[in-house]
Design a protein around this motif. Structure first.
Motif, PDB file in Angstrom:
ATOM      1  N   ARG A 344       0.853  -1.398  -0.021  1.00 55.76           N
ATOM      2  CA  ARG A 344      -0.020  -0.066   0.002  1.00 55.76           C
ATOM      3  C   ARG A 344       0.740   1.251  -0.046  1.00 55.76           C
ATOM      4  NH1 ARG A 344      -3.911   0.264   4.565  1.00 55.76           N
ATOM      5  NH2 ARG A 344      -2.370  -1.232   5.798  1.00 55.76           N
ATOM      6  N   LEU A 345       1.926   1.059   0.446  1.00 59.27           N
ATOM      7  CA  LEU A 345       2.888   2.485   0.587  1.00 59.27           C
ATOM      8  C   LEU A 345       3.530   2.559  -0.886  1.00 59.27           C
ATOM      9  CD1 LEU A 345       4.662   4.270   2.205  1.00 59.27           C
ATOM     10  CD2 LEU A 345       6.277   2.733   2.518  1.00 59.27           C
ATOM     11  N   ALA A 346       3.846   1.480  -1.437  1.00 58.98           N
ATOM     12  CA  ALA A 346       4.281   1.522  -3.041  1.00 58.98           C
ATOM     13  C   ALA A 346       3.225   2.235  -3.858  1.00 58.98           C
ATOM     14  CB  ALA A 346       4.873   0.188  -3.371  1.00 58.98           C
ATOM     15  N   ALA A 347       2.039   1.854  -3.465  1.00 56.61           N
ATOM     16  CA  ALA A 347       0.830   2.319  -4.477  1.00 56.61           C
ATOM     17  C   ALA A 347       0.875   3.777  -4.090  1.00 56.61           C
ATOM     18  CB  ALA A 347      -0.417   1.303  -4.279  1.00 56.61           C
ATOM     19  N   GLY A 348       0.760   4.159  -3.081  1.00 58.39           N
ATOM     20  CA  GLY A 348       0.563   5.340  -2.560  1.00 58.39           C
ATOM     21  C   GLY A 348       1.637   6.453  -3.105  1.00 58.39           C
ATOM     22  N   LEU A 349       2.737   5.836  -2.882  1.00 59.07           N
ATOM     23  CA  LEU A 349       3.775   6.622  -3.504  1.00 59.07           C
ATOM     24  C   LEU A 349       3.684   6.965  -5.091  1.00 59.07           C
ATOM     25  CD1 LEU A 349       6.635   5.233  -1.159  1.00 59.07           C
ATOM     26  CD2 LEU A 349       5.726   7.505  -0.953  1.00 59.07           C
ATOM     27  N   ARG A 350       3.390   5.741  -5.700  1.00 55.04           N
ATOM     28  CA  ARG A 350       3.436   5.798  -7.077  1.00 55.04           C
ATOM     29  C   ARG A 350       2.353   6.845  -7.545  1.00 55.04           C
ATOM     30  NH1 ARG A 350       2.688   0.519  -7.132  1.00 55.04           N
ATOM     31  NH2 ARG A 350       4.765   0.066  -7.133  1.00 55.04           N
ATOM     32  N   ALA A 354       3.071  10.424  -9.667  1.00 55.00           N
ATOM     33  CA  ALA A 354       2.432  10.775 -10.576  1.00 55.00           C
ATOM     34  C   ALA A 354       1.408  12.229 -10.754  1.00 55.00           C
ATOM     35  CB  ALA A 354       1.291   9.539 -11.198  1.00 55.00           C
ATOM     36  N   ARG A 355       0.874  12.349  -9.873  1.00 53.48           N
ATOM     37  CA  ARG A 355       0.204  13.457  -9.717  1.00 53.48           C
ATOM     38  C   ARG A 355       1.152  14.714  -9.753  1.00 53.48           C
ATOM     39  NH1 ARG A 355      -2.580  10.763  -5.419  1.00 53.48           N
ATOM     40  NH2 ARG A 355      -1.600  12.011  -4.007  1.00 53.48           N
ATOM     41  N   ALA A 356       2.347  14.669  -9.338  1.00 51.70           N
ATOM     42  CA  ALA A 356       3.242  15.820  -9.114  1.00 51.70           C
ATOM     43  C   ALA A 356       4.169  15.768 -10.416  1.00 51.70           C
ATOM     44  CB  ALA A 356       4.132  15.575  -8.105  1.00 51.70           C
ATOM     45  N   GLY A 357       3.905  14.775 -11.253  1.00 55.27           N
ATOM     46  CA  GLY A 357       4.709  14.525 -12.487  1.00 55.27           C
ATOM     47  C   GLY A 357       6.177  14.271 -12.388  1.00 55.27           C
ATOM     48  N   ALA A 434       2.675  13.406   3.627  1.00 55.39           N
ATOM     49  CA  ALA A 434       4.186  13.950   3.385  1.00 55.39           C
ATOM     50  C   ALA A 434       4.793  13.807   2.430  1.00 55.39           C
ATOM     51  CB  ALA A 434       5.056  13.496   4.795  1.00 55.39           C
ATOM     52  N   ALA A 435       4.703  12.518   1.834  1.00 58.33           N
ATOM     53  CA  ALA A 435       5.433  12.215   0.508  1.00 58.33           C
ATOM     54  C   ALA A 435       4.835  13.010  -0.572  1.00 58.33           C
ATOM     55  CB  ALA A 435       5.595  10.721   0.186  1.00 58.33           C
ATOM     56  N   ALA A 436       3.430  12.966  -0.546  1.00 55.72           N
ATOM     57  CA  ALA A 436       2.884  13.782  -1.624  1.00 55.72           C
ATOM     58  C   ALA A 436       3.307  15.180  -1.669  1.00 55.72           C
ATOM     59  CB  ALA A 436       1.380  13.730  -1.432  1.00 55.72           C
ATOM     60  N   GLN A 437       3.271  15.752  -0.386  1.00 58.41           N
ATOM     61  CA  GLN A 437       3.885  17.323  -0.466  1.00 58.41           C
ATOM     62  C   GLN A 437       5.302  17.131  -0.843  1.00 58.41           C
ATOM     63  OE1 GLN A 437       3.099  18.526   3.737  1.00 58.41           O
ATOM     64  NE2 GLN A 437       0.799  18.214   3.368  1.00 58.41           N
ATOM     65  N   ALA A 438       6.134  16.537  -0.499  1.00 52.74           N
ATOM     66  CA  ALA A 438       7.523  16.393  -0.959  1.00 52.74           C
ATOM     67  C   ALA A 438       7.620  16.298  -2.288  1.00 52.74           C
ATOM     68  CB  ALA A 438       8.144  15.313  -0.190  1.00 52.74           C
TER      69      ALA A 438
END
Length: 444
Positions: A344-350, A354-357, A434-438
């Protein structure tokens, strides 16, 4: 935790300044210096569960876990109690103690190894296993694979991984030998091939197999980022024994991390010798090597291959290892839970990348995971050269974004992160936020 804040680093900065005056680079292991990601390394004051607290009082969600051994989480009650009880009896004996036997019996029972010898570090384990293989076969050459790190013994610092893949500027390091101070003559006894290249291994063995004492490998690589072996490569590894070479699985990182029988059990491997560390000591300094009785009986005092260590089988380390392995045996569903968290961590990071390009490729297996900052498809980063194409500057920016939001990720593009039993739903949500913001702060 997931809002970027200017955390104070005053105490860590002061400690780092003091350390640089008395310790090379201010650290006792290179990757801790943050050289490839920038900034000041955090000096840790305490740890509990899935969290670290630094000298400035800042709390971080930890994904290093002391580089793997804290599979139960930091300061686990059972481990702490076992060490406390052992401490009451003394810190070191320089003589046999019952806990050595207890831990060896656990390892033999879980892995199928017939004999085990304890040492004090993973480097000692791999170094000793190779000396044993040379003594057993009467041959001098060994084979290793690019990006596989087997400790800092001279003959193994040849095209190694992790900290050796980046220099002070964050660029790819030099070719073999990977370190100054390693004589070319010594490095010349180590033959290097690409990981996941079965044809090359078959060709080398056909040409020089009768000269090869051992082939050493990481069943799952963690020191060039997570690299997962292909079935064809694993089959080629087992064929080296047709030439009389000893097959050595370096499970210092993966042993008891990926399953109760390690990566070798998970992947149905059958090495002659295995090397362990990390979890075997439950967070205390320890290593071990073991395997077939006919080979292990070449070790002194049973045989002619000398290896010794005053602190080998240290009662505190044995107690911590026993407690850890018993907890793992008592919770067989833990490995499924760790794998589910990583998936689930891998899927969320992926999705966040992608959203951040931001182009990323994510490898994970069990509770180990690496985010490679490159546009290769998932699963296609299979060797040292592919891992080396990652954008280390983009990783450094992302790392700093995570750190400022309270997430303590491995400070190198070329390392695995580790998930523990203490990581739960709250930790997963906080990490992905946090990862999405980073990712939004990374220039793609």
């Amino acid at each position: 935790m997931t809002t970027s804040q200017p955390h104070s680093t005053a105490q860590s900065e002061a400690l780092f300044a003091r350390a640089r005056a008395v310790t090379p680079g201010g650290v006792n292991s290179p990757v801790r210096a943050f050289r490839s990601v920038g900034g000041v390394p955090r000096f840790i004051a305490s740890a509990q569960g899935a969290y670290l607290t630094d000298a400035d009082g800042t709390r971080y969600l930890d994904y290093i876990g002391s580089w793997g051994p804290m599979i139960l989480g930091h300061n686990h009650p059972a481990v702490r109690e076992a060490v406390t009880q052992a401490l009451a009896g003394g810190t070191s004996f320089g003589a046999p103690n019952e806990r050595e036997v207890d831990l060896a019996e656990l390892i033999v029972g879980l892995t199928g190894a017939e004999r085990v010898r304890f040492v004090s570090s993973g480097t000692e384990a791999t170094m000793s296993a190779l000396r044993l293989a040379r003594g057993y076969t009467g041959r001098k050459y060994i084979v290793k694979f690019r990006g596989n790190y087997h400790g800092h013994a001279d003959g193994l610092l040849v095209e190694a991984g992790s900290g050796l893949m980046t220099n002070a500027e964050g660029e790819l390091g030099a070719a073999a030998p990977s370190s100054a101070g390693v004589p070319e003559e010594y490095a010349g006894l180590t033959l290097v091939l690409d990981y996941n290249a079965p044809e090359a291994l078959d060709a080398l063995m056909a040409a020089r197999g009768e000269e090869i004492a051992a082939v050493i490998f990481e069943p799952v690589v963690g020191n060039a980022g997570v690299l997962i072996p292909t079935p064809d490569f694993l089959a080629a590894l087992h064929r080296v024994r047709d030439f009389g070479a000893v097959l050595i699985a370096d499970e210092v990182m993966t042993g008891f991390r990926l399953s109760l029988s390690g990566a070798t059990g998970l992947l149905s491997l059958d090495p002659d010798l295995r090397c362990w560390g990390k979890i075997v000591g439950g967070g205390l300094p320890v290593g071990a090597y073991g395997g077939r009785a006919d080979i292990m009986d070449f070790v002194s005092p049973q045989g002619p291959v000398y290896q010794a260590g005053t602190l080998s089988g240290n009662p505190l380390a044995m107690a911590a290892g026993i407690a850890t392995l018993r907890e793992l045996k008592a919770n067989p569903d833990l490995y499924r839970q760790l794998d589910d968290y990583a998936t689930r961590l891998a899927a969320g990071l992926r999705e966040a990348a992608a959203r951040a390009g931001v182009p990323v490729s994510i490898n994970h297996i069990g509770s180990m995971l690496t985010v490679f900052f490159q546009g290769a498809p998932d699963g296609s980063v299979r060797d040292y050269a592919a891992a080396a194409r990652s954008d280390t500057a983009a990783f450094a920016a992302w790392f700093q974004g995570l750190l400022s939001r309270g997430i303590y990720w491995a400070p190198s593009q070329f390392e695995s992160i580790f998930i523990s039993a203490a990581h739960g739903e709250a930790e997963l949500s906080a990490t992905l936020e946090a990862a999405a913001q980073a990712f939004e702060g990374v220039e793609s």
